[in-house]
Motif scaffolding. Structure first.
Motif, short mmCIF file in Angstrom:
data_model
loop_
_atom_site.label_atom_id
_atom_site.label_comp_id
_atom_site.label_asym_id
_atom_site.label_seq_id
_atom_site.Cartn_x
_atom_site.Cartn_y
_atom_site.Cartn_z
N GLY A 129 33.73 -29.32 76.10
CA GLY A 129 35.15 -29.52 76.41
C GLY A 129 35.39 -30.84 77.13
N ILE A 130 34.58 -31.13 78.15
CA ILE A 130 34.75 -32.37 78.90
C ILE A 130 34.55 -33.57 77.97
CG2 ILE A 130 33.78 -33.78 80.77
CD1 ILE A 130 33.14 -31.13 82.23
N ALA A 131 33.51 -33.45 77.09
CA ALA A 131 33.25 -34.54 76.15
C ALA A 131 34.42 -34.72 75.19
CB ALA A 131 31.97 -34.26 75.36
N THR A 132 35.04 -33.60 74.79
CA THR A 132 36.18 -33.71 73.87
C THR A 132 37.32 -34.47 74.52
OG1 THR A 132 35.56 -31.58 72.96
CG2 THR A 132 37.75 -32.37 72.41
N GLY A 133 37.56 -34.18 75.81
CA GLY A 133 38.60 -34.91 76.53
C GLY A 133 38.33 -36.41 76.51
N ILE A 134 37.08 -36.77 76.80
CA ILE A 134 36.72 -38.19 76.82
C ILE A 134 36.86 -38.78 75.42
CG2 ILE A 134 34.85 -39.83 77.26
CD1 ILE A 134 33.83 -37.85 79.40
N ALA A 135 36.42 -38.01 74.40
CA ALA A 135 36.51 -38.52 73.02
C ALA A 135 37.95 -38.83 72.67
CB ALA A 135 35.94 -37.48 72.05
N PHE A 136 38.88 -37.96 73.07
CA PHE A 136 40.27 -38.21 72.72
C PHE A 136 40.84 -39.44 73.41
CE2 PHE A 136 40.34 -34.45 70.29
CZ PHE A 136 41.37 -34.66 69.40
N TYR A 140 39.22 -42.12 73.84
CA TYR A 140 38.81 -43.27 73.04
C TYR A 140 39.47 -43.29 71.67
CZ TYR A 140 35.73 -44.78 76.65
OH TYR A 140 35.27 -45.25 77.83
N ILE A 141 39.59 -42.12 71.04
CA ILE A 141 40.23 -42.08 69.71
C ILE A 141 41.65 -42.61 69.81
CG2 ILE A 141 41.12 -40.52 67.93
CD1 ILE A 141 38.70 -38.71 68.49
#
Lengths: 744, 744
Positions: B361-368, B370-371
Motif C-alpha cells: 500500500g505504501i509503495a502504491t502511494g509512492i508509485a502514484f 510518480y505516475i
C-alpha cells in the motif's frame, strides 16, 4: 428440418440480388469526362489502398491462423460430443475429434472467415467507388435517380456482407458436421474460428480504414482550409483525393467488415446455445434457427430496398431521409412476419416466447435509429446546445459537446439493459423439455440479437450510401458540375451523415445484445475443459480478485486502444500535411492552378502511414486478452487464468459499449453542430436596434469554434468509436478460441 | 488491547498539532493594507459560500438521515450477533438490536459522520483563507518562509480531517459497543451510517466546490481575458475574487471532505472484516488494527511535516518541490516503522504477511506520486506531445490531449491491479485460526489500503498548499506587490498544480484499493439478511443478466454523472459572465479603473448558481443505486435487487476509477502544456536562415490553442474527476446502508 432449405436459397438470392444491383449501377451513365477523371483517381487510390491493406492483413491472418492451429492443437484436449446424461443433465461425452485435428479445423475456419470477410469488403468497395461518379451524374438530372444509384451501390456491399456471412457459416457448418461425418453438436465449436477470422479482419479493416479516412480528412482540412486558405474539396489540394478515397475505405469497407463480424459471431454463438437444446429435444431446428432467421432477414431486405425508389419524389419538398425510412419500415414489417413464421415452424410449442424476444430485438433496432437521430441531428436540443456553446469559443464547444456525449450513454445503456432483461425474462418462460438448470433466457437474448440483425443488410446499404454521396459531392465540386447537382449531392450528404451515425448506433447495440450470448459460449467452452455439465452453473464471481482485476484491465484496454487509435490519426495526418506542403513548395504552379498536384503520391503516403499505424492497436486488442489469461494462469491459482479473462471480456465489453457510444455520438453531434451553424440557424439578439437578430453563419467566430469540435470529433467517431465495436466482438471470439490456453 | 491507547492519543495529538499550526500561521504578518483588503474579500466570499453551501447540505443531510432511520427501521430485521458455530464456521447468531433501534443508531451515525466531515472542512477552509495573505506577505521576504506558511496552513486541514475521522469512527464505535452494552461484533455494522454521512457531505462539498471553482475560473477568463482583453487576476474584473474564492472551496474544502470520506469508509470496511476474524480468534485487535495503523500514520505525518522547513533552502536553485518530497520520504519511512510495530504487536503470528500488504500500500502511494508527475508535468513526453500538437491549433491539442488522457488509464489500472492481487495473495497466505472458507486475502487488500492512507494528512496538506499559494499569487497581483514576490508565488503555484494533481491520483488509487474491501462489507450485509454464514462464499455471477445489466447501468451512471457535473460548470459560468458584463456596462468607471467592481455580488451569484447546479448530479448519485435495487427487486426475481446493485457497485467502481483517472490527468496535462508554452519551451525551426529556432511563447497561436485545452480541462480535472472519486466511494456506503431495501 423444415425451412432449412431457405438458408442456401436466401444466401444465393442475396448474392444474385447484389450482382443485379451491381450490374444496374455499372450500366448507368458515368457523367462528364471531368467526373470520370476524378472518379478514376479515387478508384485507383481506393483499390491501391485495399490491395496494400489486404496484403498486410493477409500476412497477419496467415501467421495468426497457423498459430491458432498450433496452439489449439497443442493445448486442447480435443472436441467432445455433447450428450444427455441419465440424470437429465446435458454434459460432455466421448471425445470425437483429437486435438491436432481440432487445431487444424479451427485454423482453417479462421482463414475461411478471414477470407470471406475480406472478399465481401473488397467487392462492396469496388462497386462503391464505381457508383460515385454515376451518382454525381445522376444528380445533374434528379434527386430520385441520385438516391437510387447511391442506395443500390451501397446495397451491393450490404447484401454481399450478409449473404457471404450466411453462406460461410452454414457452409462450414455443413462441412464440419455432415461432410466430415461428425455429430452436429461439435461443429459450432469448431467454426468459432470462422468468427475469430472475421473479427480479426474486421478489426484491421476498420482500424486501417478509419485511420486513413480521418487522417486524410483532418490533414486535407488543416493544410488546405486552414493553412492555404482554399475551400474544401479544392482540386489544388493534393490531399483531396486521399480524402475522397478515405470515405470509402473507412465507412464502406470498414463498416462492412464490422457487421460481417457481428452477424457471423452472433450466428455461431446462437448455434452453440442451440446445441444444448438440440441434445435435449433432438430437433436440429434449434441449431439451424439462427441461420433461417437471417435468411428471412435477407429476403425482407430485398423487398424493402427495392421499394425505396417508389417512395422517392422529385417535388423538392420531400426530405431525402423519408424514402429511406419507409424502406426501413417495410423491412421491419416483413422481418416481423419472417420472425413469426420461423419461430412458429421451428421452435415447437414454446415459439411465442421467442417470437416476443425477436420483437424486442427488432424494436431495439428501431429505437436506436431514433436515439441516434435525437442526439446527432440538428433538429433537437443536444446539437443546438453545442451550437449555442460555440458562441463563446472552441473551449465551450468542446466542454458542452463532451457533456452531451457522456449523456448519450444513458439512453444507450438503458435501452440495451431493457432489451437484455426483457428478452431474458421472456426466454426464461419457455420451458424447453424441462432440463434441470437449463436457462432458455440466454437463448432469448440470442433471438433478440438475431431479430435486430435481420435488417443488417438494409442498415449497411444506408451506411455505404454515405461515402457514395460524399464522393459524388466531391466529384461535382472538382469537376465543376452545375450548382443544382451540388445542391442535390449536399442534401444527400447530410442524409449520409445521419445514416452513418445510425449504423454505428446499430453496431453498438448489436454488440451489447450479442455480448451476453457470446459470454455464455465462452463459459460453455470453459465447462468442456473443466468437465462440468453444460446445464450446470459456472459463476464468474465479481468479488473474486482475479475477475475484478481482469475487469479493471478490460476497461483499461478499451481506453488504451482508443488512445492508440486516436493518436494514429494524428500521426498519419502529419505525414499528409508534410507531403502537401512539400508539393505546394516545390511546384508553385499548383497554387496558381496551372499544374496538377500529385494526388497519387498523397494517396500512397496516407496508405502507408495508416497501415503502419494500425498494427499497434490491432496487436494490443488481440494480444492483451491472451497475455492476461497466461499471466494469471501461471502466476496465480489454477482457475485464475480463465477467471481473469472472463472479467476482462465481460467488463471490457461494458466499458467498450459505453465508450464507443460516447465517441460515435459526440463526433456526430459536433459535426452536425457545425452544419447547423453553416445552415444559418444560429442566431443571437442584435446590438443594432434596427434588426432583431444576427445570424452567426459560416466564417463567424462561432463557426470557427464549431469547426474545432468537428475536427476533434472526426477521429472519435470514425476511427476509435467504430474500431471499438469490433474490438468488443473480437474479445469474445479471441477468448473463445484461445480458452484452452487459460485453463490449467 | 495493546497499542489501542494510541488511537485517542494520536487523534488528540493530531488535533492539537493542527491547532498549533493554526496559531503559528495566524500570528504571522498579514502583509500590506492592500493585501489585507483583497484577502478579506476572499475570506468573506469563501465563508459566505460555505455557510450557504452547508445550509443546503445540512437540509439534505437531515432529510436523508431521517429517511435512513425510517427506511432501515422499517425494512431491516435488526442486527444479529456474529458467532462461531460448532462446525467452525463464522455465522450470524441471535438478534441483539431490534430494527427500529438499528434504524435510529444508523441515522444518528449518519448525522455524526456528516457533521464531522462538515466541521473538518469548515475549519480547514477557515485557516486556508487566513493563510493566503500571510503567504503573500512571506513571499515578499523569502521562499522558505512562504513554503512554511502555505504548507502549515494546508496542514491544518490535513490534520483535522484525519484526526476527526479517527476520533469519529473510534468514538462512535466505543459508544455503540461498550457504552450501549453491545458486543463489539455488531458495532461496525451500525457505524456504516457514519461512512455514508461522510460520503454524502463529501459528494455535495466536492460537487458544489468543484462547480464553483471552475465556473468562476472559466467565467473570469472568458469575460476578462477573452472579451475585455485584461490580464488574469486584474482587479477590474468583478469575477476575479470569485475565482480566488473558488480555489479554496474546490481544492481545500472539497478534497478534504473527499479524503475524510476515504479514510472513514475504509476504516469501517476494514473493521467489518476484522469482526469475522475476531469471532474466530477472540482477539479484538483485529477490529482495532485499522484505527491503530491510522494513528501511527498521524504521528509519522506530524514528524514529516515538521521537517519540511529544514529541507527548504533560499539559494534560488532549489526546486520548491524538493523539500516537500523529502518530507514525504520521512513520512513514508516512519509509516513503515509504524506498520511494522502495529502488525507485529497486534496481528499475532501471521503479522509478516500483513506487513507485506501494508508495504504494498505504501509503495502504491509512492508509485502514484510518480505516475501522476510523469503524465501531468512538463518534464516528460506526454505534456510535451500536447504542447507540440498545439502548433496546428486547438483541434489537434484536444485530440492529442485526449489520446494522452486515455493512455494514462493504463498505468493506473495496472498499478491498482498489481497492488490488489499482490496484497490479496500475501493476505491469503496468512492462516488465521484455520476457519474453513475464510479468506484473509480481502483483509490483505484492506491492510494495503490502510498502509497507503497512512500518509493521507501529508498528501492533504500538500493539496491545500495549492489554493493557498494560488491565492497568494492573486493577492500579490491585485495588491501590486513587488515582482520578486510574484516570482516566488508563481513558482509555488506551479508546485501547487503538481501537488493538486498528486492528491487526485492518490484519491483514485485509494478508491481502487478500498473498493474490494467495501464490496466484501456489502456482501457480508447481504449474507446477514439471507442467513448465510460469513465464511461461506456468495458469488456475484457476472454472467447473470441482472448483474451484467446492473454493471452496464453502473458505468453509465459514471458517465451521466460526469455529464451533469461538466454541464453544471458551463451553466454556472454563464451566470457569472452575464453579471460581469452587466457591471462593465452599467459602470464604465470599472474599466477605466476609477470605480471598484462589486466583487461580493459576483461571488454571491456564483455561489447561488453552483449550489443550484450541484443538486441534480448529487441526487442522481445517491438515488440511482437505490432505484436500480428497487426496480430489479420488484420486477424480477427475489435475488435480482441485490444482484443488480452488486453489478452496479462493482463495475461502476471500475468505470469510475478509469474515467476519473482520464479526467484528472488530461486536465492536468492540458494545464501544464499551456504552462510549458508560456515558459518559452516550445520551439520550431525558423524559416529565417539567420536564427535557428523560433520560440512559440505567450500570445502565439500555439499558446492560444493550448489555452483552449486548459479551459476544457478545467471542469474535467476540478469538477467531474474529483467528484467521481467521491461518487465511487458513496456507491459503496449507500449500498451498504440501503442493502435491506434490495433483498426480499
Amino acid at each position: 428440418m423444415q425451412l432449412v432449405w431457405l438458408v442456401p436459397a436466401a444466401g444465393f438470392a442475396g448474392v444474385a440480388f447484389a450482382l443485379w444491383l451491381a450490374w444496374d449501377v455499372l450500366r448507368r451513365d458515368t457523367g462528364t469526362d471531368a467526373m470520370r477523371d476524378v472518379a478514376s483517381m479515387i478508384f485507383e487510390g481506393a483499390m491501391a489502398f485495399l490491395k496494400r491493406q489486404y496484403r498486410t492483413i493477409a500476412i497477419l491472418a496467415v501467421v495468426t491462423g497457423v498459430l491458432i492451429a498450433v496452439i489449439v492443437g497443442a493445448v486442447s484436449e480435443g472436441v467432445k460430443d455433447i450428450v444427455r446424461s441419465d440424470t437429465g443433465q446435458v454434459e460432455y461425452g466421448a471425445k470425437v475429434i483429437d486435438h491436432w485435428k481440432e487445431g487444424l479445423l479451427t485454423g482453417i475456419a479462421f482463414l475461411v472467415g478471414a477470407a470471406a470477410s475480406a472478399l465481401s469488403g473488397y467487392i462492396g468497395m469496388y462497386i462503391s467507388v464505381r457508383s460515385n461518379s454515376r451518382c454525381a451524374s445522376a444528380a445533374t438530372r434528379s434527386l430520385r435517380e441520385a438516391i437510387t444509384v447511391s442506395l443500390r451501390g451501397g446495397a451491393v456491399s450490404g447484401f454481399l456482407v450478409t449473404s457471404l456471412s450466411l453462406l460461410g457459416v452454414s457452409g462450414i457448418f455443413l462441412t464440419y458436421s455432415r461432410l466430415l461425418d461428425n455429430p452436429p453438436t461439435i461443429a459450432p465449436f469448431l467454426i468459432v474460428g470462422f468468427g475469430f477470422g472475421a473479427s480479426f479482419v474486421a478489426l484491421f479493416a476498420q482500424l486501417g480504414g478509419g485511420i486513413y479516412t480521418k487522417a486524410a480528412d483532418v490533414g486535407a482540412d488543416l493544410v488546405g482550409k486552414v493553412e492555404a486558405g482554399i475551400p474544401e474539396d479544392d482540386p489544388r489540394n493534393a490531399a483531396v483525393v486521399a480524402d475522397l478515397v478515405g470515405d470509402n475505405v473507412g465507412d464502406c469497407a470498414g463498416r462492412g467488415a464490422d457487421l460481417f463480424e457481428s452477424m457471423s459471431a452472433e450466428n455461431i454463438g446462437a448455434m452453440i446455445l442451440g446445441v444444448a437444446i438440440y441434445t435435449v429435444t433432438g430437433s436440429i431446428e434449434w441449431i439451424m434457427f439462427p441461420l433461417v432467421l437471417r435468411s428471412f432477414g435477407i429476403l425482407a431486405t430485398i423487398v424493402g430496398l427495392s421499394s425505396v425508389p417508389f417512395f422517392a419524389r422529385d417535388d423538392g419538398r420531400q426530405h431525402p431521409m423519408t424514402p429511406l425510412n419507409y424502406g426501413y419500415y417495410i423491412v421491419s414489417i416483413l422481418s416481423v412476419i419472417g420472425l413469426f413464421i420461423a419461430t412458429k415452424v421451428m421452435l415447437s410449442d414454446v415459439w411465442y416466447w421467442f417470437f416476443g424476444c425477436g420483437l424486442i430485438g427488432i424494436a431495439t433496432g428501431i429505437a436506436f435509429v431514433y436515439i441516434t437521430q435525437y442526439y446527432t441531428s440538428g433538429s433537437w436540443r443536444p446539437v443546438k446546445e453545442i451550437a449555442k456553446a460555440s458562441r463563446t469559443g472552441p473551449a465551450t464547444n468542446i466542454i458542452i459537446g463532451t457533456a452531451v456525449g457522456y449523456e448519450t450513454t444513458a439512453a444507450t445503456a438503458i435501452t440495451i439493459g431493457l432489451a437484455l432483461v426483457g428478452s431474458f425474462v421472456l426466454g426464461s418462460h419457455a420451458d424447453i423439455a424441462g432440463v434441470p438448470g437449463f436457462s432458455s433466457g440466454v437463448f432469448g437474448t440470442a433471438v433478440a440479437t438475431m431479430g435486430m440483425l435481420m435488417s443488417a443488410a438494409y442498415i449497411l446499404a444506408m451506411d455505404t450510401f454515405g461515402p457514395i454521396t460524399d464522393n459524388a459531392g466531391g466529384i461535382t465540386e472538382m469537376a465543376g458540375a452545375p450548382a443544382s447537382a451540388r445542391h442535390i449531392t449536399d442534401s444527400l450528404d447530410t442524409v449520409g451523415n445521419t445514416t452513418k451515425a445510425l449504423t454505428k448506433g446499430y453496431a453498438v447495440a448489436s454488440a451489447g445484445l450479442a455480448a451476453f450470448l457470446l459470454f455464455s459460449a465462452y463459459l460453455d467452452k470453459v465447462k468442456e475443459r473443466l468437465d462440468i455439465p453444460l446445464t450446470e452453473g459456472l459463476p464468474i464471481d465479481l468479488s473474486n480478485v482475479d475477475v475484478f482485476v481482469g475487469g479493471l484491465l478490460g476497461v483499461m484496454l478499451v481506453f488504451l486502444f482508443s488512445s492508440l487509435a486516436i493518436r494514429a490519426v494524428g500521426n498519419t495526418a502529419s505525414s499528409i500535411i508534410e507531403e502537401v506542403r512539400r508539393q505546394f513548395r516545390e511546384d508553385p504552379g499548383i497554387m496558381a492552378g496551372t499544374s496538377r498536384p500529385d494526388y497519387a503520391r498523397a494517396v500512397d503516403i496516407t496508405a502507408r502511414a495508416s497501415l503502419r499505424q494500425m498494427i499497434a492497436p490491432g496487436l494490443l486488442a488481440v494480444g492483451m486478452p491472451v497475455a492476461v489469461g497466461l499471466i494469471f494462469r501461471f502466476t496465480r491459482t489454477e482457475d485464475s487464468g480463465w477467471l481473469a479473462v472472463s472479467g476482462l471480456l465481460m467488463i471490457g465489453t461494458i466499458g467498450g459499449i459505453i465508450l464507443a457510444t460516447f465517441l460515435n455520438n459526440v463526433g456526430g453531434a459536433w459535426d452536425n453542430a457545425k452544419k447547423y451553424i453553416e445552415a444559418g440557424l444560429l442566431k443571437v439578439p442584435s446590438s443594432n436596434p434596427d434588426e432583431e437578430e444576427v445570424v452567426l453563419g459560416k466564417g463567424s467566430d462561432a463557426h470557427k469554434a464549431a469547426v474545432v469540435g468537428d475536427t476533434v470529433g472526426d477521429p472519435f467517431k470514425d476511427t476509435a468509436g467504430p474500431s471499438l465495436h469490433v474490438l468488443v466482438k473480437l474479445l469474445s471470439t479471441v477468448t473463445l478460441v484461445m480458452a484452452p490456453l487459460f485453463i490449467s
